[in-house]
Design a protein around this motif. Structure first.
Motif, PDB file in Angstrom:
ATOM      1  N   SER A 438     -55.140  14.319  46.020  1.00 33.52           N
ATOM      2  CA  SER A 438     -56.342  15.088  45.700  1.00 33.52           C
ATOM      3  C   SER A 438     -56.611  15.103  44.210  1.00 33.52           C
ATOM      4  CB  SER A 438     -56.209  16.528  46.212  1.00 33.52           C
ATOM      5  OG  SER A 438     -56.105  16.556  47.615  1.00 33.52           O
ATOM      6  N   GLY A 439     -55.802  14.378  43.444  1.00 36.84           N
ATOM      7  CA  GLY A 439     -56.025  14.273  42.011  1.00 36.84           C
ATOM      8  C   GLY A 439     -55.274  15.285  41.181  1.00 36.84           C
ATOM      9  N   ALA A 440     -54.434  16.124  41.796  1.00 40.62           N
ATOM     10  CA  ALA A 440     -53.667  17.105  41.032  1.00 40.62           C
ATOM     11  C   ALA A 440     -52.481  16.424  40.362  1.00 40.62           C
ATOM     12  CB  ALA A 440     -53.196  18.237  41.939  1.00 40.62           C
ATOM     13  N   LEU A 441     -52.265  16.737  39.092  1.00 38.74           N
ATOM     14  CA  LEU A 441     -51.174  16.122  38.342  1.00 38.74           C
ATOM     15  C   LEU A 441     -49.840  16.708  38.783  1.00 38.74           C
ATOM     16  CD1 LEU A 441     -50.461  14.182  35.970  1.00 38.74           C
ATOM     17  CD2 LEU A 441     -50.497  16.210  34.496  1.00 38.74           C
ATOM     18  N   LEU A 442     -48.898  15.808  39.118  1.00 38.53           N
ATOM     19  CA  LEU A 442     -47.557  16.241  39.517  1.00 38.53           C
ATOM     20  C   LEU A 442     -46.571  16.137  38.364  1.00 38.53           C
ATOM     21  CD1 LEU A 442     -47.376  14.513  43.023  1.00 38.53           C
ATOM     22  CD2 LEU A 442     -48.071  16.858  42.483  1.00 38.53           C
ATOM     23  N   GLY A 443     -46.876  15.319  37.377  1.00 35.13           N
ATOM     24  CA  GLY A 443     -46.005  15.164  36.226  1.00 35.13           C
ATOM     25  C   GLY A 443     -46.274  13.855  35.518  1.00 35.13           C
ATOM     26  N   ASN A 444     -45.547  13.604  34.417  1.00 31.37           N
ATOM     27  CA  ASN A 444     -45.661  12.321  33.720  1.00 31.37           C
ATOM     28  C   ASN A 444     -44.386  12.091  32.926  1.00 31.37           C
ATOM     29  OD1 ASN A 444     -46.320  12.836  30.561  1.00 31.37           O
ATOM     30  ND2 ASN A 444     -47.247  14.480  31.808  1.00 31.37           N
ATOM     31  N   TRP A 445     -44.103  10.828  32.654  1.00 30.76           N
ATOM     32  CA  TRP A 445     -42.903  10.488  31.905  1.00 30.76           C
ATOM     33  C   TRP A 445     -43.161   9.255  31.059  1.00 30.76           C
ATOM     34  CZ3 TRP A 445     -40.598   5.762  33.402  1.00 30.76           C
ATOM     35  CH2 TRP A 445     -40.980   5.269  34.660  1.00 30.76           C
ATOM     36  N   ALA A 446     -42.324   9.095  30.029  1.00 28.85           N
ATOM     37  CA  ALA A 446     -42.501   8.017  29.064  1.00 28.85           C
ATOM     38  C   ALA A 446     -41.682   6.802  29.462  1.00 28.85           C
ATOM     39  CB  ALA A 446     -42.097   8.488  27.676  1.00 28.85           C
ATOM     40  N   LEU A 447     -42.253   5.627  29.188  1.00 24.39           N
ATOM     41  CA  LEU A 447     -41.586   4.357  29.476  1.00 24.39           C
ATOM     42  C   LEU A 447     -40.725   3.970  28.279  1.00 24.39           C
ATOM     43  CD1 LEU A 447     -44.681   2.555  30.999  1.00 24.39           C
ATOM     44  CD2 LEU A 447     -42.590   3.115  32.256  1.00 24.39           C
ATOM     45  N   GLY A 448     -39.419   3.990  28.480  1.00 20.19           N
ATOM     46  CA  GLY A 448     -38.526   3.543  27.431  1.00 20.19           C
ATOM     47  C   GLY A 448     -38.438   2.028  27.405  1.00 20.19           C
ATOM     48  N   THR A 449     -37.719   1.510  26.401  1.00 25.12           N
ATOM     49  CA  THR A 449     -37.452   0.077  26.234  1.00 25.12           C
ATOM     50  C   THR A 449     -38.671  -0.687  25.724  1.00 25.12           C
ATOM     51  OG1 THR A 449     -35.850   0.157  28.036  1.00 25.12           O
ATOM     52  CG2 THR A 449     -36.581  -2.037  27.309  1.00 25.12           C
ATOM     53  N   LEU A 450     -39.860  -0.363  26.205  1.00 26.05           N
ATOM     54  CA  LEU A 450     -41.058  -1.093  25.787  1.00 26.05           C
ATOM     55  C   LEU A 450     -41.262  -0.969  24.285  1.00 26.05           C
ATOM     56  CD1 LEU A 450     -43.658  -0.150  28.550  1.00 26.05           C
ATOM     57  CD2 LEU A 450     -42.450  -2.320  28.276  1.00 26.05           C
ATOM     58  N   ALA A 451     -41.706  -2.067  23.669  1.00 28.96           N
ATOM     59  CA  ALA A 451     -42.031  -2.036  22.246  1.00 28.96           C
ATOM     60  C   ALA A 451     -43.227  -1.121  22.022  1.00 28.96           C
ATOM     61  CB  ALA A 451     -42.346  -3.446  21.747  1.00 28.96           C
ATOM     62  N   THR A 452     -43.311  -0.580  20.803  1.00 25.77           N
ATOM     63  CA  THR A 452     -44.420   0.337  20.512  1.00 25.77           C
ATOM     64  C   THR A 452     -45.760  -0.360  20.588  1.00 25.77           C
ATOM     65  OG1 THR A 452     -44.146  -0.099  18.145  1.00 25.77           O
ATOM     66  CG2 THR A 452     -42.996   1.824  19.072  1.00 25.77           C
ATOM     67  N   ASN A 453     -45.771  -1.674  20.413  1.00 26.04           N
ATOM     68  CA  ASN A 453     -47.031  -2.420  20.508  1.00 26.04           C
ATOM     69  C   ASN A 453     -47.170  -3.150  21.839  1.00 26.04           C
ATOM     70  OD1 ASN A 453     -45.072  -4.335  20.091  1.00 26.04           O
ATOM     71  ND2 ASN A 453     -46.165  -5.416  18.437  1.00 26.04           N
TER      72      ASN A 453
END
Length: 730
Positions: A438-453
């Motif tokens: 229904s579009g309600a946010l359940l959470g979010n997390w950051a992707l490690g390892t990936l370069a900043t660019n």
């Protein structure tokens, strides 16, 4: 005095020192007198109605240079009048001063005689009880003040329609010889009334001001502030000096309390329903119109709402009677969601300029659907002015949409699983956002390892693990057990490089069949866009790869989806160039699947960045909105005509329930493998292609004459023939 002179004589002991009886009676106008009736300081009282002393109370006392004060009692002659009263009740006459004025026009004289010395009268008392006022009145009397009607300034400049009043007074300037009648009226009886119809002045009350009260009259018309006059008519009297005297009228205005306008009552609700639920409001005018006023009512969408009555006319008789207007929901037999419609109030039409064109605000309503929504077949996330997730049914008809979280500003991919209870959206800022359906946010997390660019371009999940594709490094990053994560940061478990040629990946999707897990990656290169299938091992990395080219119509791919529950083997690819979704039948199993159909994204769903297919609703061939693929046999060949749909522009939408989809048919057409940019080839049309196009009612499609790699072309052609079940091909 014999020559018509006028004189004021004031002093004590004038009569005591002796005057002849003739002078006393003929010139001083005193019949008899008594000397020194009072010698003490006292108050001289004026005579009511007297033109000189009416209303006066003059303090009298001997001046400093007087040995004593001597005031006489005088009896006026019959043609004279006493004007001051000494207050000694035992005296032969109550008066201490007399006045007389003869007929000046016949040479008569005028005289005022006072036994109260002028010097003994207070000079410091407030007017009118002082020397100055007394002397002025004496002079006015002796001069024969002009015959005039005295009208005071009004108490205000305007009456009001709410009943506000104004007053003024009227009196005469001199004593009349007979009654004086002054008519009183108003110039406009629709604006004001007066308290009296006439004023009567006599010899006794001529100097007493009489009050006229003016009251505003109400109406219901917005006619502005109206000026009028209180008319003081010409006086009528037997005294010829007063007969015909016409006083100045009093100019006033009546302040209006009406304002033209339309009052629209509060509407009873903001929603109607297909079951017939209605809303209503009342409407009326704010003031009486000078001409009929007609208002029309309508619906912006007659398929969603109706309005009754269609119009109403207000007149001078019913202008303030509220009329009820009703908006009712209109039913249909198919699911179309809750549809907004407007109850339109048209501009007023009237010959009354204050009402003509007056246009009240419309009402924005929503008609609630009463049919069950179809099952969601696709979720599409976009990166437009407002980032949103859109849901579509199997025919490509929009169902609903909702906004992404405010932090999810640059979505770059969308994923779902066979469970279908969550939606994963990856953002270019290297974060994964998880929503419910229904579009309600359940959470979010950051992707490690990936370069900043890193250039994050897609996300895939099997419900347990997560894969992210990075277009900058052309690599896939594997995050074990990350599907359950809703907070924090997770480091990639492993990663693998995309195969050579799989450049500029745009999205990724996970699927499993025959107990083997795969990742499909769609790219957007400068030459031929392709779908690559990677076989995964238990560590989530690739062990084998195959690919096939997508249609040139699908030239800006941004997302790829499959049925995670394996209900069908099709693949769907979203396109940001055309804002469409393209279907490749059996794209998971064929080595060269064909573009079978497409549908346009709904209003507002621009620049799609990812697509996902929730749990299956049916076998794809049984879903509404898809046409069975056609094939034909050329006249001069025993082999089926090869139908490749990658070069044909979308045809018009099909009718009826299939309106959201387009079935695609075209003869073979491929891009040159040596082309530097897309759609830059020089086309030619083969004779065989023309015949095939004619057979299927299509326009011929240009075929590249460049150096197409033979293996790529044969893979594509034979892949299609093989998928047609032709056993001779083996």
């Amino acid at each position: 005095m014999n020559a018509g002179g006028r004189i004021f004589i004031s002093g004590q002991d004038i009569l005591y020192n002796g005057v002849t009886t003739a002078f006393l009676q003929n010139y001083l106008k005193v019949s008899t007198f008594a000397s020194d009736v009072t010698t003490a300081a006292h108050t001289e009282t004026g005579v009511t109605g007297d033109p000189i002393t009416s209303g006066m109370a003059l303090a009298a006392a001997a001046p400093a240079d007087f040995a004593s004060l001597y005031v006489d009692a005088v009896t006026p002659m019959a043609d004279a009048a006493g004007i001051l009263q000494h207050g000694v009740t035992t005296a032969s006459s109550p008066f201490s001063a007399v006045r007389y004025r003869g007929d000046y026009s016949a040479g008569g004289f005028g005289m005022v005689f006072s036994t109260v010395p002028f010097e003994s009268i207070s000079s410091s008392a407030a007017a009118p009880n002082n020397q100055a006022t007394f002397l002025k009145n004496v002079i006015d009397y002796l001069n024969g003040q002009a015959i005039a009607v005295r009208v005071s300034p009004p108490s205000a400049a305007a009456t009001t329609e709410a009943g506000g009043q104004v007053t003024f007074t009227v009196s005469l300037s001199a004593q009349p010889a007979a009654d004086v009648v002054i008519p009183v009226s108003v110039s406009d009886a629709t604006e004001a009334t007066v308290s009296v119809s006439s004023l009567v002045f006599t010899a006794a009350n001529w100097a007493t001001p009489q009050t006229v009260t003016v009251t505003g009259v109400n109406d219901s018309v917005d006619d502005g502030n109206i000026a009028y006059q209180v008319v003081l008519g010409a006086a009528t009297s037997a005294d010829t000096a007063w007969n015909g005297i016409d006083a100045a009228d009093v100019s006033l205005s009546n302040t209006d309390d009406d304002t033209a306008g339309i009052t629209v009552g509060t509407i009873s609700g903001t929603t109607t329903t297909e079951a017939g639920a209605a809303v209503s409001f009342t409407i009326r005018l704010n003031s009486e119109p000078t001409a009929d006023v007609t208002l029309a009512f309508s619906s912006s969408d007659a398929t969603e709402g109706s309005v009754s009555p269609a119009s109403v006319t207000f007149t001078a008789a019913n202008w303030n009677t509220p009329v009820t207007v009703t908006g009712t929901g209109v039913d249909d037999t198919f699911f179309d969601g809750n549809i907004a419609w407007t109850l339109v109030i048209g501009a007023a039409a009237s010959l009354d300029s204050l009402y003509n064109g007056n246009n009240p605000a419309d009402f924005s309503l929503t008609n609630l659907d009463d049919e069950a929504p179809p099952a969601t077949k696709f979720y599409v996330v976009d990166d437009a002015t407002a980032n949103r997730t859109f849901e579509y049914d199997s025919a490509g008809v929009p169902i609903e949409n909702y906004a992404l979280n405010s932090g999810n500003t640059t979505p770059r991919g969308l994923a779902m699983t066979a469970v279908g209870d969550k939606v994963w959206v990856v953002d270019a800022a290297r974060r994964v956002y998880i929503y419910n359906t229904s579009g309600a946010l359940l959470g979010n997390w950051a992707l490690g390892t990936l370069a900043t660019n890193a250039t994050v371009e897609g996300i895939a999940t099997d419900g347990t693990h997560v894969w992210i594709v990075d277009a900058r490094s052309d690599r896939v990053y594997y995050y074990a057990n990350a599907a359950a994560r809703t907070t924090g940061t997770q480091t990639a478990t492993s990663n693998f490089a995309l195969t050579r040629g799989n450049a500029i990946p745009k999205d990724i999707v996970w699927g499993r069949q025959n107990n083997v897990s795969y990742l499909w990656v769609v790219d957007d290169t400068t030459t031929v866009d392709r779908v690559y299938r990677y076989t995964l091992n238990a560590s989530g990395v690739s062990t084998a790869v195959s690919s096939w080219a997508i249609s040139t119509q699908n030239a800006a791919p941004t997302g790829i989806a499959l049925d995670p529950a394996n209900g069908v083997m099709d693949l769907w690819i979203s396109d940001s160039g055309t804002d469409r979704v393209y279907r490749y039948a059996d794209g998971r199993t064929l080595t060269a699947p064909v573009l079978t159909s497409s549908f346009a994204l709904g209003p507002g769903n621009a620049n799609p960045q990812g697509i996902a297919d929730p749990p299956p609703v049916a076998v794809e061939s049984q879903l509404p909105g898809y046409r069975v693929e056609q094939s034909g046999v050329a006249d001069d060949s025993q082999f089926p005509t090869v139908v490749n749909r990658r070069s044909l522009l979308p045809t018009g939408g099909v009718s009826g329930e299939q309106s959201g989809l387009t079935t695609l048919l075209s003869p073979v057409a491929r891009r040159s493998s040596t082309a530097v940019t897309k759609k830059s080839e020089t086309p030619v049309i083969s004779e065989r292609a023309s015949r095939v196009a004619e057979q299927f009612g299509q326009s011929p499609v240009a075929v590249s004459s460049g150096g197409t790699e033979s293996r790529e072309l044969l893979d594509d052609v034979f892949g299609q023939l093989s998928s047609s079940g032709l056993s001779w091909l083996h």
